[in-house]
Design a protein around this motif. Structure first.
Motif, PDB file in Angstrom:
ATOM      1  N   VAL A  55      -1.493 -11.928   6.307  1.00 55.85           N
ATOM      2  CA  VAL A  55      -1.663 -10.747   5.459  1.00 55.85           C
ATOM      3  C   VAL A  55      -3.062 -10.172   5.612  1.00 55.85           C
ATOM      4  CG1 VAL A  55      -1.743  -9.955   3.071  1.00 55.85           C
ATOM      5  CG2 VAL A  55       0.114 -11.439   3.821  1.00 55.85           C
ATOM      6  N   LEU A  56      -4.075 -11.053   5.634  1.00 57.22           N
ATOM      7  CA  LEU A  56      -5.441 -10.561   5.791  1.00 57.22           C
ATOM      8  C   LEU A  56      -5.630  -9.890   7.150  1.00 57.22           C
ATOM      9  CD1 LEU A  56      -8.172 -10.338   4.452  1.00 57.22           C
ATOM     10  CD2 LEU A  56      -8.766 -12.589   5.367  1.00 57.22           C
ATOM     11  N   LYS A  57      -4.997 -10.431   8.172  1.00 56.94           N
ATOM     12  CA  LYS A  57      -5.069  -9.806   9.491  1.00 56.94           C
ATOM     13  C   LYS A  57      -4.382  -8.445   9.490  1.00 56.94           C
ATOM     14  CE  LYS A  57      -5.901  -9.680  13.925  1.00 56.94           C
ATOM     15  NZ  LYS A  57      -7.265  -9.559  14.450  1.00 56.94           N
ATOM     16  N   SER A  58      -3.281  -8.313   8.765  1.00 53.44           N
ATOM     17  CA  SER A  58      -2.544  -7.046   8.736  1.00 53.44           C
ATOM     18  C   SER A  58      -3.246  -5.979   7.910  1.00 53.44           C
ATOM     19  CB  SER A  58      -1.138  -7.277   8.176  1.00 53.44           C
ATOM     20  OG  SER A  58      -1.202  -7.703   6.827  1.00 53.44           O
ATOM     21  N   CYS A  59      -4.265  -6.376   7.129  1.00 62.92           N
ATOM     22  CA  CYS A  59      -4.987  -5.398   6.305  1.00 62.92           C
ATOM     23  C   CYS A  59      -6.036  -4.625   7.093  1.00 62.92           C
ATOM     24  CB  CYS A  59      -5.678  -6.110   5.132  1.00 62.92           C
ATOM     25  SG  CYS A  59      -4.548  -6.739   3.878  1.00 62.92           S
ATOM     26  N   GLU A  60      -6.191  -4.928   8.374  1.00 63.16           N
ATOM     27  CA  GLU A  60      -7.244  -4.273   9.150  1.00 63.16           C
ATOM     28  C   GLU A  60      -7.038  -2.771   9.249  1.00 63.16           C
ATOM     29  OE1 GLU A  60      -7.338  -6.241  12.873  1.00 63.16           O
ATOM     30  OE2 GLU A  60      -8.096  -8.148  12.063  1.00 63.16           O
ATOM     31  N   LEU A  79      -6.665  -2.305  -3.704  1.00 59.56           N
ATOM     32  CA  LEU A  79      -5.617  -3.105  -4.346  1.00 59.56           C
ATOM     33  C   LEU A  79      -5.957  -4.586  -4.402  1.00 59.56           C
ATOM     34  CD1 LEU A  79      -2.470  -1.382  -2.773  1.00 59.56           C
ATOM     35  CD2 LEU A  79      -3.400  -1.089  -5.077  1.00 59.56           C
ATOM     36  N   GLN A  80      -7.188  -4.963  -3.984  1.00 60.83           N
ATOM     37  CA  GLN A  80      -7.677  -6.347  -4.057  1.00 60.83           C
ATOM     38  C   GLN A  80      -6.888  -7.305  -3.156  1.00 60.83           C
ATOM     39  OE1 GLN A  80     -10.469  -7.035  -5.897  1.00 60.83           O
ATOM     40  NE2 GLN A  80     -10.516  -4.841  -6.334  1.00 60.83           N
ATOM     41  N   ILE A  81      -6.205  -6.782  -2.172  1.00 58.80           N
ATOM     42  CA  ILE A  81      -5.458  -7.674  -1.269  1.00 58.80           C
ATOM     43  C   ILE A  81      -6.421  -8.492  -0.415  1.00 58.80           C
ATOM     44  CG2 ILE A  81      -3.764  -7.755   0.586  1.00 58.80           C
ATOM     45  CD1 ILE A  81      -2.552  -5.197  -0.465  1.00 58.80           C
ATOM     46  N   HIS A 139     -13.561  -8.976   7.723  1.00 59.72           N
ATOM     47  CA  HIS A 139     -12.765  -9.926   6.947  1.00 59.72           C
ATOM     48  C   HIS A 139     -13.256 -11.361   7.144  1.00 59.72           C
ATOM     49  CE1 HIS A 139      -9.233  -6.829   7.031  1.00 59.72           C
ATOM     50  NE2 HIS A 139     -10.169  -6.520   6.150  1.00 59.72           N
ATOM     51  N   PHE A 140     -13.735 -11.666   8.342  1.00 59.07           N
ATOM     52  CA  PHE A 140     -14.319 -12.992   8.570  1.00 59.07           C
ATOM     53  C   PHE A 140     -15.548 -13.201   7.688  1.00 59.07           C
ATOM     54  CE2 PHE A 140     -17.329 -15.697  10.925  1.00 59.07           C
ATOM     55  CZ  PHE A 140     -16.568 -16.840  11.053  1.00 59.07           C
ATOM     56  N   VAL A 141     -16.350 -12.161   7.546  1.00 60.04           N
ATOM     57  CA  VAL A 141     -17.525 -12.254   6.678  1.00 60.04           C
ATOM     58  C   VAL A 141     -17.099 -12.493   5.230  1.00 60.04           C
ATOM     59  CG1 VAL A 141     -19.462 -10.932   5.738  1.00 60.04           C
ATOM     60  CG2 VAL A 141     -18.989 -10.874   8.185  1.00 60.04           C
ATOM     61  N   ARG A 142     -16.037 -11.834   4.796  1.00 59.58           N
ATOM     62  CA  ARG A 142     -15.548 -12.048   3.427  1.00 59.58           C
ATOM     63  C   ARG A 142     -15.100 -13.488   3.220  1.00 59.58           C
ATOM     64  NH1 ARG A 142     -13.976  -7.168   0.841  1.00 59.58           N
ATOM     65  NH2 ARG A 142     -13.306  -8.501  -0.888  1.00 59.58           N
ATOM     66  N   VAL A 143     -14.416 -14.043   4.208  1.00 61.78           N
ATOM     67  CA  VAL A 143     -13.937 -15.421   4.090  1.00 61.78           C
ATOM     68  C   VAL A 143     -15.110 -16.394   4.072  1.00 61.78           C
ATOM     69  CG1 VAL A 143     -12.625 -17.234   5.247  1.00 61.78           C
ATOM     70  CG2 VAL A 143     -11.687 -14.922   5.098  1.00 61.78           C
ATOM     71  N   ILE A 144     -16.067 -16.221   4.989  1.00 65.28           N
ATOM     72  CA  ILE A 144     -17.212 -17.125   5.048  1.00 65.28           C
ATOM     73  C   ILE A 144     -18.044 -17.031   3.771  1.00 65.28           C
ATOM     74  CG2 ILE A 144     -19.377 -17.585   6.251  1.00 65.28           C
ATOM     75  CD1 ILE A 144     -16.949 -18.606   7.719  1.00 65.28           C
ATOM     76  N   THR A 145     -18.196 -15.838   3.247  1.00 66.68           N
ATOM     77  CA  THR A 145     -18.930 -15.683   1.992  1.00 66.68           C
ATOM     78  C   THR A 145     -18.237 -16.420   0.854  1.00 66.68           C
ATOM     79  OG1 THR A 145     -19.699 -13.507   2.736  1.00 66.68           O
ATOM     80  CG2 THR A 145     -19.886 -14.001   0.388  1.00 66.68           C
ATOM     81  N   CYS A 168       0.832  -1.209   0.000  1.00 67.72           N
ATOM     82  CA  CYS A 168       0.000   0.000   0.000  1.00 67.72           C
ATOM     83  C   CYS A 168       0.866   1.258   0.000  1.00 67.72           C
ATOM     84  CB  CYS A 168      -0.927  -0.012   1.210  1.00 67.72           C
ATOM     85  SG  CYS A 168      -2.158  -1.345   1.212  1.00 67.72           S
ATOM     86  N   ALA A 169       1.991   1.241   0.728  1.00 63.75           N
ATOM     87  CA  ALA A 169       2.887   2.403   0.744  1.00 63.75           C
ATOM     88  C   ALA A 169       3.503   2.630  -0.628  1.00 63.75           C
ATOM     89  CB  ALA A 169       3.975   2.201   1.792  1.00 63.75           C
ATOM     90  N   ALA A 170       3.861   1.542  -1.314  1.00 63.72           N
ATOM     91  CA  ALA A 170       4.412   1.682  -2.663  1.00 63.72           C
ATOM     92  C   ALA A 170       3.395   2.295  -3.611  1.00 63.72           C
ATOM     93  CB  ALA A 170       4.867   0.316  -3.172  1.00 63.72           C
ATOM     94  N   GLU A 171       2.128   1.914  -3.446  1.00 60.28           N
ATOM     95  CA  GLU A 171       1.082   2.498  -4.280  1.00 60.28           C
ATOM     96  C   GLU A 171       0.886   3.969  -3.934  1.00 60.28           C
ATOM     97  OE1 GLU A 171      -1.673   2.065  -7.412  1.00 60.28           O
ATOM     98  OE2 GLU A 171      -0.185   0.636  -6.611  1.00 60.28           O
ATOM     99  N   TYR A 172       0.944   4.286  -2.666  1.00 63.03           N
ATOM    100  CA  TYR A 172       0.781   5.675  -2.228  1.00 63.03           C
ATOM    101  C   TYR A 172       1.926   6.553  -2.734  1.00 63.03           C
ATOM    102  CZ  TYR A 172       0.479   9.654   0.999  1.00 63.03           C
ATOM    103  OH  TYR A 172       0.412  10.918   1.540  1.00 63.03           O
ATOM    104  N   LEU A 173       3.155   6.032  -2.661  1.00 65.43           N
ATOM    105  CA  LEU A 173       4.331   6.794  -3.098  1.00 65.43           C
ATOM    106  C   LEU A 173       4.541   6.751  -4.606  1.00 65.43           C
ATOM    107  CD1 LEU A 173       6.804   5.737  -0.259  1.00 65.43           C
ATOM    108  CD2 LEU A 173       5.660   7.952  -0.524  1.00 65.43           C
ATOM    109  N   GLU A 174       3.695   5.960  -5.314  1.00 65.42           N
ATOM    110  CA  GLU A 174       3.747   5.864  -6.783  1.00 65.42           C
ATOM    111  C   GLU A 174       5.118   5.370  -7.242  1.00 65.42           C
ATOM    112  OE1 GLU A 174       2.591   9.607  -8.424  1.00 65.42           O
ATOM    113  OE2 GLU A 174       0.830   9.797  -7.121  1.00 65.42           O
ATOM    114  N   MET A 175       5.547   4.285  -6.603  1.00 69.04           N
ATOM    115  CA  MET A 175       6.845   3.685  -6.971  1.00 69.04           C
ATOM    116  C   MET A 175       6.591   2.626  -8.040  1.00 69.04           C
ATOM    117  SD  MET A 175       8.380   3.475  -3.090  1.00 69.04           S
ATOM    118  CE  MET A 175      10.051   3.048  -3.591  1.00 69.04           C
ATOM    119  N   THR A 176       6.343   3.096  -9.254  1.00 67.38           N
ATOM    120  CA  THR A 176       5.934   2.234 -10.358  1.00 67.38           C
ATOM    121  C   THR A 176       7.091   1.991 -11.312  1.00 67.38           C
ATOM    122  OG1 THR A 176       5.201   4.142 -11.645  1.00 67.38           O
ATOM    123  CG2 THR A 176       3.592   3.142 -10.153  1.00 67.38           C
TER     124      THR A 176
END
Length: 672
Positions: free
Chosen positions: A160-165, A174-176, A241-247, A122-130
């Protein structure tokens, strides 16, 4: 340069449901930390200060401008080439992510792990390091690590999903979150026999173990993986995120029983006290909640008690409401996907937390589908309105109505079951179930007995709830009699009319011998009800004796019935005989009063007959006197006519036939 730690445990820790990266030392690969400020270990003095939160980074412009499009715009669009300070307070990932990005800009080796990859991406996307600035820039490398390393690992996907909170909305855009949820769903739906990766599993007593202490949870060649192996790992996720996983798991076609069990496990972890002991992890949930910090999303929430709003933070109440509403929305629609006890406890908490009415109604319908599985303890839901009864009687009334509607639907169309319904219930028989109504009737009777002690419970509410079930649901009204008697005890000021109205809810013919014995001596019951009870019991005894005599002799005989009845009455307890004798006296007194009224009626009837006869005599006298006067005149006239006939000449006398004819004619004329 890019060291993967996808399957290693270095730099990762799992405590109380929280996954965090390990801290770096004071000096790490050319960067030094001094009083919340980072400095580059180089002889060239820094010319650019970047503020990220409370941390300052003393850096150089050139390394940042060469790889960050955002830094280029900030410096050149400001039209101040001497700009030496920039504040990036909204940078996703915070100072930790910017530290890694700055190291990357300086060409320092960065270790990508599951704990830091989401923030760094996410930081790379924010800083536009493309790739437009430099080939192999940070955006490309972090995306490759996510796709090829993280998503192929069960544990890394969870981390990773836990760190996205704390990375919303960047992680969503970013579809993570979506990709990690899909990866977890695919692995959770995999055949347990083919699982070769490590998982946490359910801890026996204590809180969840650390990632580096999971050797016993790793599947071996001969060990059998349980179907619920993924419950504990998924339960550390935040509710959204739990709802997303169960769905995602639902879409993959997992059995609804497992999905329901996972939801119950999650509720037991995040809503302590919701699950019963033995039903899944109250102790475990309370341990995890006690060991966690005070933050609302870190390993368990404390129970909110109604009426203590000042003692509980508002944020915690909102978090619990969000959890309850989310769990209600993802419960599978199939019956028995979760237990009725769980649904009722969830309903209790929903009412306490003022959950959306539409979700509460949906939850009530779910309870009505399996209401026969409920217990009395789960039905005793407090009423949170201080002006009403202690328990929410209206709620139980609605649950009973939903149950009866469901039973009516099933009984009206037991054979017209669609393919989807058969698949939904796995081919189970869904026809009318008489035993379900019987169990519900016993449950309602027990509930009425419990709530009848409340002095605020109105007679109308008691009567409506008692009469909600059809007569066929109760084969014996002993439970209903206990509820009526308990209500009479708690409400001694009821009038005679109200007591009679209350007793109409039970059928005296459905009471057992013991209940009849108690009712015969119950001073709280109206006398009419006691007489009905004794009469119905006498009819039962007579029918039973008649049936026995028919079986023995094959014909009805009155004399043997009397002897058998006497012997049966002699075998009854003394208390019942005394009650019967008292009731018999009352019956005899009523009969005596009835006979007295009948005698008075007959006396009045005789007096009326005498008066009627006297009146008829007077009327007949008046009519008879007129007729007698007429007859007297007629007789005088006849005598005169006879004398005149004797004085006539002999000629007329020589014709007797003619005289007779004339006389007769005159007589006939006189009569007419």
């Amino acid at each position: 340069m890019w060291d993967s730690e996808s399957e290693s445990v270095t730099g990762r820790d799992y405590e109380n449901g929280i996954l965090s990266s390990s801290k770096h030392g004071v000096k790490n690969d050319g960067f030094e930390l001094r009083d919340h400020s980072w400095y580059v270990a180089t002889d060239i003095p820094s010319d650019f200060l970047v503020q990220v939160g409370d941390v300052n980074f003393h850096l150089h412009k050139y390394p940042l401008l060469s790889r960050s499009g955002k830094m280029n715009r900030l410096i050149y669009e400001s039209r101040d080439l001497g700009l030496s300070k920039v504040a990036l307070d909204d940078l996703p990932g915070g100072p930790e992510a910017f530290e890694l990005a700055a190291k990357f800009c300086y060409g320092i080796a960065v270790d990508l792990t599951a704990a830091n990859i989401s923030g760094l991406r996410c930081a790379a996307e924010y800083l536009e390091m493309t790739e437009d600035l430099e080939e192999g820039n940070l955006t490309f490398k972090t995306e490759a690590f996510l796709s090829y390393v993280v998503l192929s690992s069960w544990r890394d996907s969870i981390v990773v999903l836990k760190s996205c909170e704390n990375l919303s909305p960047w992680a969503e855009n970013l579809q993570i979150v979506r990709r990690c949820s899909e990866s977890i769903a695919w692995k959770a739906c995999a055949n347990p026999k083919g699982i070769r990766w490590a998982y946490t599993g359910k801890p026996p007593k204590v809180s969840s173990p650390k990632w580096n202490e999971m050797k016993d949870s790793s599947p071996g060649r001969n060990s059998q993986v349980p179907p619920d192996w993924w419950f504990e790992d998924v339960s550390i996720l935040r509710i959204d995120h739990f709802v997303r996983v169960i769905t995602a798991i639902k879409v993959k076609g997992m059995r609804f029983e497992l999905i329901g069990a996972a939801i119950m496990h999650y509720a037991g972890k995040w809503l302590p006290g919701l699950i019963k002991d033995g039903g899944g992890s109250v102790d475990e949930a309370s341990n995890s909640s006690n060991s966690s910090g005070g933050s609302s999303w870190k390993g368990g929430l404390h129970m909110i008690v109604a009426g203590n709003k000042d003692d509980t933070p508002t944020a915690e109440t909102k978090d619990q409401r969000m959890i309850v509403e989310s769990l209600i929305s993802i419960i599978p629609p199939q019956k028995d996907s979760v237990s009725c006890s769980f649904l009722l406890r969830l309903l209790r908490m929903a009412n306490m937390l003022k959950v959306a009415p539409a979700l509460v109604t949906e939850l009530e319908k779910r309870v009505g589908m399996q209401f026969e599985q409920a217990t009395l303890g789960d039905l005793l839901i407090p009423s949170y309105n201080k002006n009403e009864t202690s328990y929410d009687v209206d709620l139980v009334q609605r649950l009973l109505e939903h149950f009866l509607v469901q039973e009516q639907i099933e009984s009206s169309s037991p054979t017209t079951q669609s393919f989807s319904d058969k698949h939904m219930y796995d081919g189970a028989q869904r026809g009318p179930n008489p035993s379900a109504k019987i169990r519900v009737a016993r449950l309602v009777d027990s509930y009425l007995t419990e709530v009848s002690r409340d002095r605020n419970l109105s007679l109308t509410k008691f009567q409506v709830l008692a009469e909600a079930l059809p007569d066929s649901a109760r084969t014996c009204d002993d439970g209903l009699y206990r509820a009526v008697d308990s209500y009479l005890k708690a409400h001694p000021t009821l009038s005679e009319h109200e007591r009679k109205r209350l007793c109409r809810v039970m059928d005296c013919q459905k009471l057992s011998i013991d209940a009849c014995m108690h009712a015969a001596q119950n001073e709280r019951l109206p006398l009419r009800v006691v007489v009905q009870v004794l009469f119905s019991e006498q009819v039962k005894i007579s029918n039973a004796l008649a049936n026995n005599s028919l079986k023995e002799t094959g014909e009805t005989q009155y004399q043997p019935m009397i002897s058998n009845r006497k012997s049966l009455l002699e075998g009854t307890p003394q208390s019942f005989q005394e009650g019967w004798a008292a009731a018999k006296k009352d019956i005899n007194s009523l009969k005596f009063e009835l006979e007295t009224v009948k005698a008075k009626y007959h006396e009045l009837q005789n007096d009326m007959d005498i008066l009627q006869r006297q009146f008829d005599k007077l009327t007949n006298k008046k009519q008879a006197s007129a007729w007698i006067t007429g007859w007297k005149k007629l007789s005088k006239f006849t005598k005169m006519t006879t004398l005149e006939n004797h004085d006539i000449d002999p000629q007329v006398a020589t014709a007797p036939g003619e005289h007779t004819r004339k006389t007769t004619r005159r007589w006939r004329n006189s009569i007419s």
